[in-house]
Write an enzyme that holds these catalytic residues in place. Sequence first.
Site, PDB file in Angstrom:
ATOM      1  N   CYS A   3      64.752  48.293   2.077  1.00 33.54           N
ATOM      2  CA  CYS A   3      64.702  49.004   0.727  1.00 33.54           C
ATOM      3  C   CYS A   3      64.539  50.343   0.545  1.00 33.54           C
ATOM      4  CB  CYS A   3      64.614  48.325  -0.433  1.00 33.54           C
ATOM      5  SG  CYS A   3      62.487  48.323   0.206  1.00 33.54           S
ATOM      6  N   ASN A   6      60.587  50.424   1.276  1.00 38.18           N
ATOM      7  CA  ASN A   6      59.638  49.548   2.135  1.00 38.18           C
ATOM      8  C   ASN A   6      57.443  49.145   2.209  1.00 38.18           C
ATOM      9  OD1 ASN A   6      59.103  49.347   5.310  1.00 38.18           O
ATOM     10  ND2 ASN A   6      59.944  47.654   4.221  1.00 38.18           N
ATOM     11  N   CYS A   8      57.583  47.213  -2.001  1.00 32.40           N
ATOM     12  CA  CYS A   8      57.630  46.880  -2.865  1.00 32.40           C
ATOM     13  C   CYS A   8      58.925  45.401  -2.415  1.00 32.40           C
ATOM     14  CB  CYS A   8      57.853  47.752  -3.904  1.00 32.40           C
ATOM     15  SG  CYS A   8      56.810  49.277  -4.549  1.00 32.40           S
ATOM     16  N   ARG A   9      60.092  45.956  -2.415  1.00 32.12           N
ATOM     17  CA  ARG A   9      61.070  44.831  -2.285  1.00 32.12           C
ATOM     18  C   ARG A   9      61.002  44.485  -1.114  1.00 32.12           C
ATOM     19  NH1 ARG A   9      65.847  48.351  -5.410  1.00 32.12           N
ATOM     20  NH2 ARG A   9      64.736  49.639  -3.830  1.00 32.12           N
ATOM     21  N   SER A  10      61.619  45.228   0.448  1.00 32.02           N
ATOM     22  CA  SER A  10      61.683  44.511   1.885  1.00 32.02           C
ATOM     23  C   SER A  10      60.170  44.203   2.211  1.00 32.02           C
ATOM     24  CB  SER A  10      62.211  45.151   2.577  1.00 32.02           C
ATOM     25  OG  SER A  10      61.507  47.092   2.248  1.00 32.02           O
ATOM     26  N   ASP A 119      64.688  47.599  -8.376  1.00 31.49           N
ATOM     27  CA  ASP A 119      63.069  48.472  -8.181  1.00 31.49           C
ATOM     28  C   ASP A 119      61.787  48.302  -9.112  1.00 31.49           C
ATOM     29  OD1 ASP A 119      61.534  49.786  -7.507  1.00 31.49           O
ATOM     30  OD2 ASP A 119      62.986  51.798  -7.379  1.00 31.49           O
TER      31      ASP A 119
HETATM   32  P1  4NP Z   1      60.759  49.997  -2.922  1.00 28.74           P
HETATM   33  O1  4NP Z   1      59.773  50.539  -3.922  1.00 28.74           O
HETATM   34  O2  4NP Z   1      61.865  50.546  -2.400  1.00 28.74           O
HETATM   35  O3  4NP Z   1      61.527  48.223  -3.025  1.00 28.74           O
HETATM   36  O4  4NP Z   1      59.633  49.590  -1.674  1.00 28.74           O
HETATM   37  C1  4NP Z   1      59.819  51.906  -4.118  1.00 28.74           C
HETATM   38  C2  4NP Z   1      58.667  52.523  -3.705  1.00 28.74           C
HETATM   39  C3  4NP Z   1      58.259  53.688  -3.828  1.00 28.74           C
HETATM   40  C4  4NP Z   1      59.456  54.935  -3.922  1.00 28.74           C
HETATM   41  C5  4NP Z   1      60.371  53.774  -5.539  1.00 28.74           C
HETATM   42  C6  4NP Z   1      61.507  52.719  -4.666  1.00 28.74           C
HETATM   43  N1  4NP Z   1      59.340  55.546  -4.415  1.00 28.74           N
HETATM   44  O5  4NP Z   1      59.641  56.649  -5.528  1.00 28.74           O
HETATM   45  O6  4NP Z   1      57.957  56.460  -3.665  1.00 28.74           O
END
Ligand code: 4NP
Length: 146
Positions: A3, A6, A8-10, A119
């Site tokens: 993602c 790294n 939240c989702r992955s 997201d």
């Molecule tokens: P992820 O979510 O891609 O599912 O881990 C996010 C985590 C952090 C950010 C964006 C999305 N960020 O902008 O810091």
Amino acid sequence: MVCLGNICRSPLAEGIMKTKAAQAGLNWHIDSAGTGHWHAGELPDRRSIAVARQNGIDITDQRARQFIPEDLERFDLILAMDTRNHADILRHATTEAQRQKVRLMLDYSHPGAARSVPDPYYDDNGFQHVFELLDEACEQVLIQYQ
Ligand code: 4NP
């Protein structure tokens, strides 16, 4: 499992897929990474840890890392959480074999729909929905490759 951050989702995808593979007795090497570097070294987001725990999965052994081009060689399959991650990973692919490894996660549960895992970073209520989308997709990955 890839993602953006790294966190939240992955990490959820990694935890769910590891659990299903272990339950099926499969010796798969499953990992996750983010296309961005901002959260490298961090634990998963506390909301991902919580929703995983509510569903019986512990993901607190995970630490975020950035995707590296070598991942395209080290792994047989690279599952992108959204269309942006998919495009960003593909930019690193240098061979047709590498390009073929890069897939959109929800293509396994919703073939041909080009659907992204939303997201949930700015949506406290989005994590259970993300968990369910990933659980459904991981189940199909298991059925397809086990
Ligand atoms: P992820 O979510 O891609 O599912 O881990 C996010 C985590 C952090 C950010 C964006 C999305 N960020 O902008 O810091």
